[in-house]
Design a protein around this motif. Structure first.
Motif, mmCIF file in Angstrom:
data_model
loop_
_atom_site.group_PDB
_atom_site.id
_atom_site.type_symbol
_atom_site.label_atom_id
_atom_site.label_comp_id
_atom_site.label_asym_id
_atom_site.label_seq_id
_atom_site.Cartn_x
_atom_site.Cartn_y
_atom_site.Cartn_z
ATOM 1 N N MET A 1 0.847 -1.168 0.000
ATOM 2 C CA MET A 1 0.000 0.000 0.000
ATOM 3 C C MET A 1 0.892 1.230 0.000
ATOM 4 O O MET A 1 1.759 1.384 0.845
ATOM 5 C CB MET A 1 -0.905 -0.037 1.222
ATOM 6 C CG MET A 1 -1.775 1.154 1.361
ATOM 7 S SD MET A 1 -2.718 1.086 2.883
ATOM 8 C CE MET A 1 -4.330 0.986 2.211
ATOM 9 N N THR A 41 -6.984 -9.014 15.726
ATOM 10 C CA THR A 41 -7.177 -9.745 14.472
ATOM 11 C C THR A 41 -8.497 -10.507 14.477
ATOM 12 O O THR A 41 -9.112 -10.697 13.418
ATOM 13 C CB THR A 41 -5.995 -10.706 14.235
ATOM 14 O OG1 THR A 41 -4.782 -9.935 14.208
ATOM 15 C CG2 THR A 41 -6.128 -11.451 12.912
ATOM 16 N N ASP A 48 -11.385 -11.237 4.482
ATOM 17 C CA ASP A 48 -11.039 -9.851 4.159
ATOM 18 C C ASP A 48 -9.520 -9.701 4.201
ATOM 19 O O ASP A 48 -8.946 -9.117 5.120
ATOM 20 C CB ASP A 48 -11.721 -8.897 5.135
ATOM 21 C CG ASP A 48 -11.708 -7.462 4.661
ATOM 22 O OD1 ASP A 48 -10.920 -7.136 3.747
ATOM 23 O OD2 ASP A 48 -12.487 -6.668 5.210
ATOM 24 N N LEU A 49 -8.860 -10.223 3.171
ATOM 25 C CA LEU A 49 -7.401 -10.307 3.155
ATOM 26 C C LEU A 49 -6.718 -8.941 3.164
ATOM 27 O O LEU A 49 -5.693 -8.760 3.831
ATOM 28 C CB LEU A 49 -6.936 -11.126 1.957
ATOM 29 C CG LEU A 49 -7.470 -12.573 1.920
ATOM 30 C CD1 LEU A 49 -6.938 -13.291 0.697
ATOM 31 C CD2 LEU A 49 -7.104 -13.308 3.190
ATOM 32 N N ALA A 50 -7.279 -7.974 2.455
ATOM 33 C CA ALA A 50 -6.665 -6.648 2.414
ATOM 34 C C ALA A 50 -6.671 -6.016 3.802
ATOM 35 O O ALA A 50 -5.676 -5.430 4.242
ATOM 36 C CB ALA A 50 -7.387 -5.749 1.420
ATOM 37 N N ARG A 51 -7.767 -6.151 4.509
ATOM 38 C CA ARG A 51 -7.852 -5.574 5.856
ATOM 39 C C ARG A 51 -6.917 -6.304 6.818
ATOM 40 O O ARG A 51 -6.288 -5.694 7.678
ATOM 41 C CB ARG A 51 -9.288 -5.633 6.358
ATOM 42 C CG ARG A 51 -9.473 -4.907 7.679
ATOM 43 C CD ARG A 51 -10.914 -4.689 7.989
ATOM 44 N NE ARG A 51 -11.420 -3.670 7.069
ATOM 45 C CZ ARG A 51 -12.680 -3.309 6.984
ATOM 46 N NH1 ARG A 51 -13.581 -3.868 7.749
ATOM 47 N NH2 ARG A 51 -13.057 -2.388 6.138
ATOM 48 N N ARG A 52 -6.814 -7.625 6.667
ATOM 49 C CA ARG A 52 -5.904 -8.400 7.513
ATOM 50 C C ARG A 52 -4.459 -7.975 7.263
ATOM 51 O O ARG A 52 -3.670 -7.870 8.209
ATOM 52 C CB ARG A 52 -6.080 -9.900 7.270
ATOM 53 C CG ARG A 52 -7.420 -10.423 7.767
ATOM 54 C CD ARG A 52 -7.611 -11.892 7.459
ATOM 55 N NE ARG A 52 -7.013 -12.750 8.460
ATOM 56 C CZ ARG A 52 -7.500 -12.959 9.679
ATOM 57 N NH1 ARG A 52 -8.612 -12.360 10.046
ATOM 58 N NH2 ARG A 52 -6.901 -13.770 10.512
ATOM 59 N N GLU A 53 -4.107 -7.709 6.010
ATOM 60 C CA GLU A 53 -2.750 -7.245 5.689
ATOM 61 C C GLU A 53 -2.480 -5.874 6.299
ATOM 62 O O GLU A 53 -1.389 -5.625 6.836
ATOM 63 C CB GLU A 53 -2.549 -7.192 4.174
ATOM 64 C CG GLU A 53 -2.448 -8.558 3.531
ATOM 65 C CD GLU A 53 -2.392 -8.488 2.011
ATOM 66 O OE1 GLU A 53 -2.305 -7.357 1.463
ATOM 67 O OE2 GLU A 53 -2.435 -9.541 1.383
ATOM 68 N N ARG A 54 -3.467 -4.971 6.217
ATOM 69 C CA ARG A 54 -3.290 -3.639 6.811
ATOM 70 C C ARG A 54 -3.125 -3.742 8.323
ATOM 71 O O ARG A 54 -2.279 -3.054 8.913
ATOM 72 C CB ARG A 54 -4.479 -2.731 6.469
ATOM 73 C CG ARG A 54 -4.477 -2.261 5.030
ATOM 74 C CD ARG A 54 -5.448 -1.116 4.785
ATOM 75 N NE ARG A 54 -6.798 -1.362 5.254
ATOM 76 C CZ ARG A 54 -7.762 -1.925 4.533
ATOM 77 N NH1 ARG A 54 -7.521 -2.335 3.304
ATOM 78 N NH2 ARG A 54 -8.961 -2.078 5.041
#
Length: 92
Positions: A1, A41, A48-54
């Motif tokens: 990001m 977490t 929701d992979l993007a949110r988990r990465e953030r």
């Protein structure tokens, strides 16, 4: 990001220097500890992979640059904090 710098009609904000990070919460969670990271977490949907990465990136940042979070309501904590001058800042 990639972080974005907001601009308005070609105006770029001046650089700022963060001299202190401090916060409050009625029931703070220590995000620097594994148990705190797992707890936070648990609120993110597994798909929701993007949110988990953030969140994973934010937890890494919290471990690298911990922040003091006092157990207090903001209505009491904030006026006290804003009344404290910090040398060399606009709080004077």
């Amino acid at each position: 990001m990639t972080p974005r710098t907001p601009t308005a009609a070609g105006i770029r904000p001046e650089a700022v220097r963060v001299v202190e990070r401090h916060g409050c919460d009625l029931d703070p969670i220590d995000a620097t500890r594994p148990a705190g990271g797992r707890y936070l977490t648990s609120f993110v949907w597994p798909f929701d992979l993007a949110r988990r990465e953030r969140l994973a990136a934010a937890l890494d940042t919290a471990r690298t640059h911990p922040v003091i979070v006092d157990r207090a309501p903001a209505s009491v904590w904030l006026p006290d904090q804003l009344s404290l001058p910090v040398d060399g800042t606009c709080s004077q």
